[in-house]
Scaffold this motif. Structure first.
Motif, PDB file in Angstrom:
ATOM      1  N   LEU A 170     -23.901 -16.116 -29.405  1.00  0.00           N
ATOM      2  CA  LEU A 170     -23.035 -17.296 -29.476  1.00  0.00           C
ATOM      3  C   LEU A 170     -22.452 -17.636 -28.110  1.00  0.00           C
ATOM      4  O   LEU A 170     -22.336 -18.815 -27.752  1.00  0.00           O
ATOM      5  CB  LEU A 170     -21.913 -17.065 -30.491  1.00  0.00           C
ATOM      6  CG  LEU A 170     -22.335 -17.039 -31.964  1.00  0.00           C
ATOM      7  CD1 LEU A 170     -21.165 -16.618 -32.844  1.00  0.00           C
ATOM      8  CD2 LEU A 170     -22.873 -18.399 -32.397  1.00  0.00           C
ATOM      9  N   ALA A 229     -28.243 -16.331 -33.066  1.00  0.00           N
ATOM     10  CA  ALA A 229     -27.120 -15.666 -33.732  1.00  0.00           C
ATOM     11  C   ALA A 229     -27.309 -15.639 -35.242  1.00  0.00           C
ATOM     12  O   ALA A 229     -27.084 -14.615 -35.894  1.00  0.00           O
ATOM     13  CB  ALA A 229     -25.816 -16.366 -33.371  1.00  0.00           C
ATOM     14  N   ILE A 283     -24.421 -10.748 -32.309  1.00  0.00           N
ATOM     15  CA  ILE A 283     -24.150 -12.140 -32.683  1.00  0.00           C
ATOM     16  C   ILE A 283     -23.226 -12.801 -31.665  1.00  0.00           C
ATOM     17  O   ILE A 283     -23.458 -13.942 -31.233  1.00  0.00           O
ATOM     18  CB  ILE A 283     -23.539 -12.191 -34.104  1.00  0.00           C
ATOM     19  CG1 ILE A 283     -24.584 -11.780 -35.146  1.00  0.00           C
ATOM     20  CG2 ILE A 283     -23.012 -13.594 -34.409  1.00  0.00           C
ATOM     21  CD1 ILE A 283     -24.010 -11.580 -36.546  1.00  0.00           C
ATOM     22  N   ALA A 303     -23.568 -17.677 -38.660  1.00  0.00           N
ATOM     23  CA  ALA A 303     -24.019 -16.431 -38.053  1.00  0.00           C
ATOM     24  C   ALA A 303     -23.407 -15.203 -38.721  1.00  0.00           C
ATOM     25  O   ALA A 303     -24.089 -14.194 -38.938  1.00  0.00           O
ATOM     26  CB  ALA A 303     -23.692 -16.429 -36.560  1.00  0.00           C
TER      27      ALA A 303
END
Length: 464
Positions: A93, A101, A89, A13
């Motif tokens: 997550l 992500a 992101i 990510a």
């Protein structure tokens, strides 16, 4: 989930975001343009006018003790930009949406975005502020505590973004609604009242900031007025300029007018039009004419000519039915300047520039395709809901782009940087949301508008 799997998800990510920011930093100390050179000069002197946002010049002045160069501004706009991506992101997550992500991180790899975020210009700083605000809003929605502080910070960033462009309110207003508590979002009366209050706050941000910073009026609004008067005069065949002391304004304007941009009426071109900025400004002043009322009367007198002019410009600006890219999609060299600001050519800069130019020539870089994509997304949302935050992000990207239809005066792709970034993120959030909910992705509604626009644009180019 194993610790190794978790680390792998974080790596996948965040690596794209790190790569993108590193690539922008390869343009060190930041790529300056004619606009940013003028802004740096005013940052040095502290004597501001309002041709470019004084708020940006004031911030640059505060950063001068760090370095007498573009570097602090480059770091500032990249920090805002990276913060927004980082928060989005992290939010994905924490919700165990690793695919979302990774897709968010990959949005940062758009070549045009990498090159433009390395350029010291108000569009890039505004995009950084907007993205940081989006990240804060998304993080607040998933947080158990501190929601109010996060949303207040997001609203402050939106106010700041509204100081950087007079048309920024088209982008900031939908996002300001995102900063409201979740409990308000299902209450139309509260949303309307909050929307009106937010509109007043955001619309006032730039004029209030300019006044507080004692910025001198430059007449920058005349660029739009002169461009529109030139377009109306061209299409109507009737002089709609104030008395500027030329014998045949219609014939002269026929050689000056260019639907691509207003620059032929400016003072910085090699051969300025005899009906130029200074002549028109003096004519307004000498005749005690209010420019905005004069402009509106011209539009009402010739609405068809005005529409022809506006559509011709917006067609070029959005890269719809055009034969070439009009302007270079991004810069790669700084113009001559008194301070010797320049970037050092290197393999990363050359690679990014090549990819950015490629994107600018392809549908992925055409604003008309991004506009159509947002229309498709909002159309799809009528059948498969995408959630309030994603809707606001899509509306922000779309309305900001649509705002250039009546207000655009040039055709650089940087004007649509937020539409590309915000639009790409809205698509990621929508598609991943549908998949997480087990809903069928409405590909027909989602894809038909952008694909149709791209096919028409490509077909027109090939046939000409």
């Amino acid at each position: 989930m194993t610790q190794r799997a978790t680390r792998r998800q974080w790596l996948f990510a965040f690596v794209p975001l790190v790569v993108a920011c590193a690539a922008s930093l390869a343009y060190w100390p930041g790529l300056v343009t004619w606009d940013s050179i003028r802004q740096y000069d005013q940052a040095l002197s502290g004597d501001f006018d309002d041709w470019h946002p004084p708020a940006m010049e004031w911030i640059w002045r505060q950063l001068l003790p760090l370095a007498d160069s573009p570097a602090p501004m480059l770091i500032l706009q990249l920090l805002l930009y990276a913060t927004g991506f980082k928060l989005l992101i992290l939010t994905a997550l924490r919700a165990r949406r690793s695919g979302r992500a990774v897709a968010i991180g990959c949005v940062a790899l758009l070549p045009l975005a990498i090159a433009l975020m390395a350029t010291i210009i108000k569009d890039s700083l505004m995009t950084g502020a907007l993205l940081a605000a989006v990240g804060l809003c998304a993080f607040a929605d998933r947080s158990a505590r501190g929601k109010g502080a996060l949303r207040a910070a997001a609203l402050a960033l939106l106010v700041f973004a509204s100081m950087l462009r007079f048309n920024a309110v088209f982008a900031t207003l939908p996002l300001a609604l995102w900063t409201l508590p979740e409990s308000w979002r299902a209450q139309p009366k509260r949303m309307i009242v909050a929307g009106v209050a937010a509109l007043a706050l955001l619309a006032a941000a730039m004029p209030v900031a300019n006044r507080l910073l004692a910025a001198k009026p430059s007449g920058v609004e005349l660029s739009l007025i002169i461009f529109d008067l030139g377009g109306i005069t061209y299409h109507a065949g009737e002089n709609r300029f104030p008395p500027v002391g030329v014998r045949d304004a219609v014939a002269i304007n026929r050689h000056c007018y260019n639907p691509v941009k207003w620059d032929s009426y400016a003072w910085w071109v090699d051969q300025p039009c005899p009906i130029d900025f200074d002549h028109v400004r003096r004519a307004f002043a000498a005749g005690h004419i209010e420019p905005h009322l004069f402009w509106l009367r011209a539009i009402l007198a010739h609405p068809i000519a005005y529409a022809q002019h506006r559509l011709a410009h917006w067609n070029v600006e959005t890269r719809f039915l055009t034969l070439d890219s009009v302007d270079r999609p991004v810069q790669v060299e700084a113009p001559p300047n008194d301070w010797g600001f320049a970037i050092t050519p290197n393999v990363v800069v050359r690679a990014v520039d090549r990819l950015a130019r490629w994107q600018g020539e392809m549908p992925l870089g055409w604003p008309c395709v991004w506009i159509a994509a947002m229309i498709g997304l909002l159309w799809a949302a009528m059948r498969a809901p995408i959630g309030f935050p994603t809707q606001m992000l899509a509306w922000s990207a779309l309305l900001y782009a649509l705002g250039y239809a009546p207000l655009g005066v040039a055709a650089e792709l940087r004007y649509y940087l937020w539409t590309m970034i915000g639009g790409a993120l809205a698509l990621v959030l929508a598609v991943s949301g549908w998949r997480a909910a087990g809903a069928r992705v409405p590909l027909g509604r989602l894809a038909v508008p952008p694909v149709a626009i791209a096919v028409i644009a490509i077909g027109w180019r090939l046939s000409h």
